[in-house]
Design a protein around this motif. Structure first.
Motif, mmCIF file in Angstrom:
data_model
loop_
_atom_site.group_PDB
_atom_site.id
_atom_site.type_symbol
_atom_site.label_atom_id
_atom_site.label_comp_id
_atom_site.label_asym_id
_atom_site.label_seq_id
_atom_site.Cartn_x
_atom_site.Cartn_y
_atom_site.Cartn_z
ATOM 1 N N VAL A 253 0.862 -1.178 0.000
ATOM 2 C CA VAL A 253 0.000 0.000 0.000
ATOM 3 C C VAL A 253 0.908 1.241 0.000
ATOM 4 O O VAL A 253 1.784 1.374 0.868
ATOM 5 N N ARG A 254 0.639 2.121 -0.928
ATOM 6 C CA ARG A 254 1.489 3.303 -1.120
ATOM 7 C C ARG A 254 0.760 4.551 -0.650
ATOM 8 O O ARG A 254 -0.380 4.817 -1.066
ATOM 9 N N PHE A 255 1.456 5.332 0.219
ATOM 10 C CA PHE A 255 0.917 6.591 0.726
ATOM 11 C C PHE A 255 1.926 7.711 0.486
ATOM 12 O O PHE A 255 3.125 7.463 0.307
ATOM 13 N N GLU A 256 1.402 8.939 0.553
ATOM 14 C CA GLU A 256 2.237 10.144 0.470
ATOM 15 C C GLU A 256 1.992 10.975 1.726
ATOM 16 O O GLU A 256 0.845 11.224 2.103
ATOM 17 N N VAL A 257 3.104 11.430 2.336
ATOM 18 C CA VAL A 257 3.056 12.243 3.547
ATOM 19 C C VAL A 257 3.693 13.588 3.222
ATOM 20 O O VAL A 257 4.860 13.651 2.804
ATOM 21 N N LYS A 258 2.944 14.676 3.449
ATOM 22 C CA LYS A 258 3.429 16.036 3.183
ATOM 23 C C LYS A 258 3.363 16.840 4.469
ATOM 24 O O LYS A 258 2.348 16.821 5.189
ATOM 25 N N GLY A 259 4.452 17.541 4.751
ATOM 26 C CA GLY A 259 4.521 18.366 5.951
ATOM 27 C C GLY A 259 4.766 19.827 5.623
ATOM 28 O O GLY A 259 5.539 20.164 4.712
#
Length: 302
Positions: A253-259
């Motif tokens: 499962v692929r996710f993107e995390v942006k801060g």
């Protein structure tokens, strides 16, 4: 006796010669007589008393004159009186040996005007402003060369996918826990995070967001923060739902995390400045309920 006495006779005026009549003036041809030689006697003429003598023959290049020469006129007009040039007045403060300066009548010497005091004040303010700007730039350059400031970094050390399922085939419910690692690479300088927000994306669609309390970090320090992201009843399209279902079945499962972070740097108490930091991480976890971090890639920039 009275009529014959010359003392009683009226005075007689001398006879005035008759003025010459206008007409051609004839000049005798030049003779070849040279000084020191005896002039040749004119040829004998056949003139006899009581007969008119014939005029001498004219030369071949003779041109009659219709106007007497200028020497025949006498100018009786008196000459004009000589003009006297007035000497210029002596210059003030100049010596007697200095030559006077002649000014052209069509040239005008510009008059000297006094500068407005307001213009002097504005020029002084501008000069002072640019001097301050130059000194400030030099100070910033020196501080930068001494402290060598660097941007803090955001990284993900671990991730756990606790749950991920679809209600009614298109409503997503997920629970993801991240262990974020914040690092201050500066050897001299303190860093403070005043604002920190972390967002979770799947297939470029936002599904969760959380806020992190502000914190500070000393020079060359790193700190871990738990980030808990929960997704509840997020609607997905049919294609998006099918793609997520396929990733869960394959265990990738692929996710993107942006801060997004608002950071304030303190360089030894001399220089303080604030700026924004943008972080982007791509992670891949296994299938829930015990999904673990498989791969990651993070970058942080201003």
């Amino acid at each position: 006796m009275r009529d014959n006495n010359p003392h009683f006779l009226p005075p007689q005026l001398p006879e005035q010669p008759e003025p010459p009549r206008p007409g051609p003036t004839f000049y005798p041809p030049p003779s070849d007589h040279r000084p020191g030689t005896s002039a040749a006697a004119p040829p004998p003429s056949d003139h006899r008393p009581g007969t008119s003598a014939a005029p001498p023959p004219l030369p071949a290049n003779f041109v009659p004159r219709t106007k007497p020469p200028e020497d025949d006129y006498i100018d009786l007009t008196p000459p004009p009186p000589p003009q006297r040039h007035k000497a210029p007045p002596p210059r003030r403060g100049g010596g007697s040996g200095q030559a006077p300066h002649h000014h052209h009548p069509h040239l005008r010497v510009p008059s000297r005007t006094k500068t407005n005091p307001l213009a002097w004040l504005i020029a002084a303010c501008c000069t002072l402003f640019w001097i301050l700007v130059i000194f400030a730039l030099l100070a910033i350059l020196v501080i930068y060369l001494v402290f060598r400031p660097r941007n803090p970094k955001f990284d993900i050390s671990s991730a756990t996918l606790n749950a991920a399922y679809l209600d009614m085939g298109y409503l997503l419910n997920a629970d993801l826990t991240l262990l974020a690692n914040f690092t201050n690479p500066n050897k001299k300088g303190k860093v403070e995070f005043h604002y920190a927000v972390v967002d979770l994306y799947h297939d470029k669609s936002p599904i969760a967001s959380t806020y992190i309390q502000q914190f500070s970090m000393m020079n060359h320090e790193y700190k871990f923060q738990d980030v808990h992201l929960v997704t509840s009843q997020v609607g997905l399209s049919a294609d998006h739902s099918q793609k997520l279902r396929t990733q869960i079945e394959n265990g990738k499962v692929r996710f993107e995390v942006k801060g997004l972070f608002r950071v304030r740097s303190d360089l030894g108490g001399i220089l303080k400045y604030s700026y924004w930091l943008y972080s982007h991480c791509t992670i891949m976890v296994s299938s829930p309920p015990t999904g673990i971090l498989i791969a990651k890639r993070c970058s942080t920039k201003r």
